[in-house]
Write a protein that holds these residues in place. Sequence first.
Motif, PDB file in Angstrom:
ATOM      1  N   VAL A   1       0.857  -1.185   0.000  1.00  0.00           N
ATOM      2  CA  VAL A   1       0.000   0.000   0.000  1.00  0.00           C
ATOM      3  C   VAL A   1       0.892   1.234   0.000  1.00  0.00           C
ATOM      4  CG1 VAL A   1      -1.750   1.292   1.263  1.00  0.00           C
ATOM      5  CG2 VAL A   1      -1.844  -1.206   1.215  1.00  0.00           C
ATOM      6  N   GLY A   2       0.801   2.041  -1.051  1.00  0.00           N
ATOM      7  CA  GLY A   2       1.618   3.234  -1.157  1.00  0.00           C
ATOM      8  C   GLY A   2       1.239   4.278  -0.126  1.00  0.00           C
ATOM      9  N   GLY A   3       2.103   5.280   0.006  1.00  0.00           N
ATOM     10  CA  GLY A   3       1.815   6.368   0.933  1.00  0.00           C
ATOM     11  C   GLY A   3       2.942   6.608   1.904  1.00  0.00           C
ATOM     12  N   PHE A   4       3.116   7.875   2.246  1.00  0.00           N
ATOM     13  CA  PHE A   4       4.075   8.295   3.272  1.00  0.00           C
ATOM     14  C   PHE A   4       3.289   9.178   4.222  1.00  0.00           C
ATOM     15  CE2 PHE A   4       7.498  10.627   5.220  1.00  0.00           C
ATOM     16  CZ  PHE A   4       8.525   9.705   5.288  1.00  0.00           C
ATOM     17  N   GLY A   5       2.782   8.573   5.319  1.00  0.00           N
ATOM     18  CA  GLY A   5       1.766   9.258   6.084  1.00  0.00           C
ATOM     19  C   GLY A   5       0.518   9.323   5.214  1.00  0.00           C
ATOM     20  N   GLY A   6      -0.051  10.506   5.088  1.00  0.00           N
ATOM     21  CA  GLY A   6      -1.234  10.650   4.254  1.00  0.00           C
ATOM     22  C   GLY A   6      -0.919  10.933   2.794  1.00  0.00           C
ATOM     23  N   SER A   7       0.344  11.242   2.489  1.00  0.00           N
ATOM     24  CA  SER A   7       0.709  11.597   1.121  1.00  0.00           C
ATOM     25  C   SER A   7       0.794  10.363   0.240  1.00  0.00           C
ATOM     26  CB  SER A   7       2.062  12.321   1.109  1.00  0.00           C
ATOM     27  OG  SER A   7       2.440  12.668  -0.198  1.00  0.00           O
ATOM     28  N   GLY A   8      -0.050  10.332  -0.799  1.00  0.00           N
ATOM     29  CA  GLY A   8      -0.024   9.207  -1.717  1.00  0.00           C
ATOM     30  C   GLY A   8      -0.760   7.977  -1.236  1.00  0.00           C
ATOM     31  N   MET A   9      -1.521   8.097  -0.154  1.00  0.00           N
ATOM     32  CA  MET A   9      -2.282   6.953   0.351  1.00  0.00           C
ATOM     33  C   MET A   9      -3.484   6.688  -0.562  1.00  0.00           C
ATOM     34  SD  MET A   9      -2.551   4.592   2.713  1.00  0.00           S
ATOM     35  CE  MET A   9      -1.367   5.163   3.937  1.00  0.00           C
ATOM     36  N   PRO A  10      -3.657   5.467  -1.069  1.00  0.00           N
ATOM     37  CA  PRO A  10      -4.752   5.158  -1.994  1.00  0.00           C
ATOM     38  C   PRO A  10      -6.057   4.859  -1.256  1.00  0.00           C
ATOM     39  CG  PRO A  10      -3.385   3.224  -1.703  1.00  0.00           C
ATOM     40  CD  PRO A  10      -2.740   4.329  -0.901  1.00  0.00           C
ATOM     41  N   ASN A  11      -6.612   5.886  -0.624  1.00  0.00           N
ATOM     42  CA  ASN A  11      -7.776   5.684   0.236  1.00  0.00           C
ATOM     43  C   ASN A  11      -8.967   5.068  -0.496  1.00  0.00           C
ATOM     44  OD1 ASN A  11      -6.550   6.703   2.571  1.00  0.00           O
ATOM     45  ND2 ASN A  11      -7.035   8.805   2.010  1.00  0.00           N
ATOM     46  N   GLN A  12      -9.182   5.469  -1.749  1.00  0.00           N
ATOM     47  CA  GLN A  12     -10.315   4.915  -2.495  1.00  0.00           C
ATOM     48  C   GLN A  12     -10.177   3.416  -2.696  1.00  0.00           C
ATOM     49  OE1 GLN A  12      -8.555   7.576  -3.324  1.00  0.00           O
ATOM     50  NE2 GLN A  12      -9.883   9.257  -3.931  1.00  0.00           N
ATOM     51  N   LEU A  13      -8.974   2.976  -2.972  1.00  0.00           N
ATOM     52  CA  LEU A  13      -8.748   1.546  -3.163  1.00  0.00           C
ATOM     53  C   LEU A  13      -8.885   0.787  -1.851  1.00  0.00           C
ATOM     54  CD1 LEU A  13      -5.748   1.596  -5.673  1.00  0.00           C
ATOM     55  CD2 LEU A  13      -8.115   0.948  -6.146  1.00  0.00           C
ATOM     56  N   ILE A  14      -8.425   1.387  -0.774  1.00  0.00           N
ATOM     57  CA  ILE A  14      -8.551   0.737   0.536  1.00  0.00           C
ATOM     58  C   ILE A  14     -10.021   0.617   0.930  1.00  0.00           C
ATOM     59  CG2 ILE A  14      -8.043   0.935   2.992  1.00  0.00           C
ATOM     60  CD1 ILE A  14      -5.401   2.319   2.165  1.00  0.00           C
ATOM     61  N   ASP A  15     -10.788   1.686   0.716  1.00  0.00           N
ATOM     62  CA  ASP A  15     -12.220   1.624   1.020  1.00  0.00           C
ATOM     63  C   ASP A  15     -12.911   0.547   0.185  1.00  0.00           C
ATOM     64  OD1 ASP A  15     -11.916   3.675   2.827  1.00  0.00           O
ATOM     65  OD2 ASP A  15     -12.657   5.237   1.477  1.00  0.00           O
ATOM     66  N   ALA A  16     -12.513   0.447  -1.080  1.00  0.00           N
ATOM     67  CA  ALA A  16     -13.094  -0.582  -1.946  1.00  0.00           C
ATOM     68  C   ALA A  16     -12.706  -1.978  -1.471  1.00  0.00           C
ATOM     69  CB  ALA A  16     -12.632  -0.371  -3.387  1.00  0.00           C
ATOM     70  N   LEU A  17     -11.489  -2.120  -0.973  1.00  0.00           N
ATOM     71  CA  LEU A  17     -11.034  -3.419  -0.464  1.00  0.00           C
ATOM     72  C   LEU A  17     -11.795  -3.810   0.800  1.00  0.00           C
ATOM     73  CD1 LEU A  17      -9.078  -5.798  -0.641  1.00  0.00           C
ATOM     74  CD2 LEU A  17      -7.377  -4.406   0.564  1.00  0.00           C
ATOM     75  N   ILE A  18     -12.057  -2.829   1.647  1.00  0.00           N
ATOM     76  CA  ILE A  18     -12.854  -3.103   2.849  1.00  0.00           C
ATOM     77  C   ILE A  18     -14.239  -3.601   2.454  1.00  0.00           C
ATOM     78  CG2 ILE A  18     -13.973  -2.058   4.857  1.00  0.00           C
ATOM     79  CD1 ILE A  18     -11.555  -0.144   5.018  1.00  0.00           C
ATOM     80  N   ALA A  19     -14.850  -2.934   1.485  1.00  0.00           N
ATOM     81  CA  ALA A  19     -16.173  -3.347   1.017  1.00  0.00           C
ATOM     82  C   ALA A  19     -16.137  -4.703   0.328  1.00  0.00           C
ATOM     83  CB  ALA A  19     -16.743  -2.289   0.060  1.00  0.00           C
ATOM     84  N   GLN A  20     -15.021  -5.005  -0.318  1.00  0.00           N
ATOM     85  CA  GLN A  20     -14.890  -6.277  -1.051  1.00  0.00           C
ATOM     86  C   GLN A  20     -14.839  -7.473  -0.106  1.00  0.00           C
ATOM     87  OE1 GLN A  20     -12.154  -8.461  -1.173  1.00  0.00           O
ATOM     88  NE2 GLN A  20     -11.778  -9.079  -3.277  1.00  0.00           N
ATOM     89  N   GLY A  21     -14.205  -7.303   1.061  1.00  0.00           N
ATOM     90  CA  GLY A  21     -14.279  -8.333   2.088  1.00  0.00           C
ATOM     91  C   GLY A  21     -13.081  -9.241   2.265  1.00  0.00           C
ATOM     92  N   ALA A  22     -12.026  -9.100   1.473  1.00  0.00           N
ATOM     93  CA  ALA A  22     -10.857  -9.968   1.629  1.00  0.00           C
ATOM     94  C   ALA A  22     -10.279  -9.821   3.035  1.00  0.00           C
ATOM     95  CB  ALA A  22      -9.808  -9.632   0.580  1.00  0.00           C
ATOM     96  N   LYS A  23      -9.799 -10.936   3.602  1.00  0.00           N
ATOM     97  CA  LYS A  23      -9.296 -10.921   4.974  1.00  0.00           C
ATOM     98  C   LYS A  23      -7.996 -11.705   5.077  1.00  0.00           C
ATOM     99  CE  LYS A  23     -12.205 -14.869   6.359  1.00  0.00           C
ATOM    100  NZ  LYS A  23     -12.746 -15.151   5.003  1.00  0.00           N
ATOM    101  N   ASP A  24      -7.425 -11.736   6.287  1.00  0.00           N
ATOM    102  CA  ASP A  24      -6.153 -12.421   6.565  1.00  0.00           C
ATOM    103  C   ASP A  24      -5.042 -11.905   5.648  1.00  0.00           C
ATOM    104  OD1 ASP A  24      -7.304 -14.029   8.549  1.00  0.00           O
ATOM    105  OD2 ASP A  24      -7.949 -15.515   7.075  1.00  0.00           O
ATOM    106  N   LEU A  25      -5.031 -10.604   5.428  1.00  0.00           N
ATOM    107  CA  LEU A  25      -4.092  -9.997   4.497  1.00  0.00           C
ATOM    108  C   LEU A  25      -2.758  -9.700   5.174  1.00  0.00           C
ATOM    109  CD1 LEU A  25      -6.593  -7.387   2.999  1.00  0.00           C
ATOM    110  CD2 LEU A  25      -5.966  -9.604   2.010  1.00  0.00           C
ATOM    111  N   THR A  26      -1.698  -9.706   4.379  1.00  0.00           N
ATOM    112  CA  THR A  26      -0.405  -9.187   4.800  1.00  0.00           C
ATOM    113  C   THR A  26      -0.204  -7.868   4.062  1.00  0.00           C
ATOM    114  OG1 THR A  26       0.580 -11.350   5.228  1.00  0.00           O
ATOM    115  CG2 THR A  26       2.096  -9.529   4.792  1.00  0.00           C
ATOM    116  N   ILE A  27      -0.005  -6.793   4.821  1.00  0.00           N
ATOM    117  CA  ILE A  27       0.129  -5.465   4.244  1.00  0.00           C
ATOM    118  C   ILE A  27       1.571  -4.982   4.354  1.00  0.00           C
ATOM    119  CG2 ILE A  27      -0.552  -3.039   4.432  1.00  0.00           C
ATOM    120  CD1 ILE A  27      -2.752  -4.839   3.322  1.00  0.00           C
TER     121      ILE A  27
END
Length: 224
Positions: A24-50
């Motif tokens: 997951v890209g980002g340095f603090g809040g800069s470049g954080m792909p929030n839209q993709l993360i929100d979509a991933l939360i809605a998608q439901g995948a679990k037991d992830l390694t980040i």
Amino acid sequence: MINKIFNSAQDLVQDIRDGAVIAVGGFGGSGMPNQLIDALIAQGAKDLTIVSNNAGNGDHGLAALLKAKRVKKLICSFPRQKDAYVFEELYRNKQIELEVVAQGTLAERLRAAGTGIGGFYTRTAYGTLLAEGKECKTIDGKNYIFEQALAVDYSLITAKMGDRWGNLIYNKTARNFAPVMAMAAAKTLVVVDQICELGELDPEVIITPGIFVDRLTLKTAVGA
């Protein structure tokens, strides 16, 4: 005709499976792909390694994914900061694993995976707890440890501009880890501020060539 543009962030993350390793890209809040993360939360995948530079900020973005308890392990450089309270609570309650990697080493492990290098020797962390269990070697009288390349299943990143072939240009510090994460991933998923016509991007300023990108969508796309 090559066209890597999708309608929404949900379309980008639809095939992420349980147990996937995700950068997951980002340095603090800069470049954080929030839209993709929100979509991933809605998608439901679990037991992830980040794999990320830090452990999230506040209760949004990466922190929201942690709060949803979808992450079993975090690989990062800066797990502790004043607004990383979601991670701290999970870690104190032994609900998440942590692997700390020095920032430069993290970037180089990702780059190594993207260039087909199995690993590298570095002086960083020699003689510390981070060196435990790793091969040590003396080269020209100096001590090194061996760090393995860090390949990931998916990378979630943002960019300023992209075209339908997936060529990307970033906005200043929002660039951070994104180029090496794109290289290290089996699939790279991107949200961009602007989609350009082919040939509109100056080849001299393209940072990530389209060969490293699989899917992209506009940040303002419906459902993104």
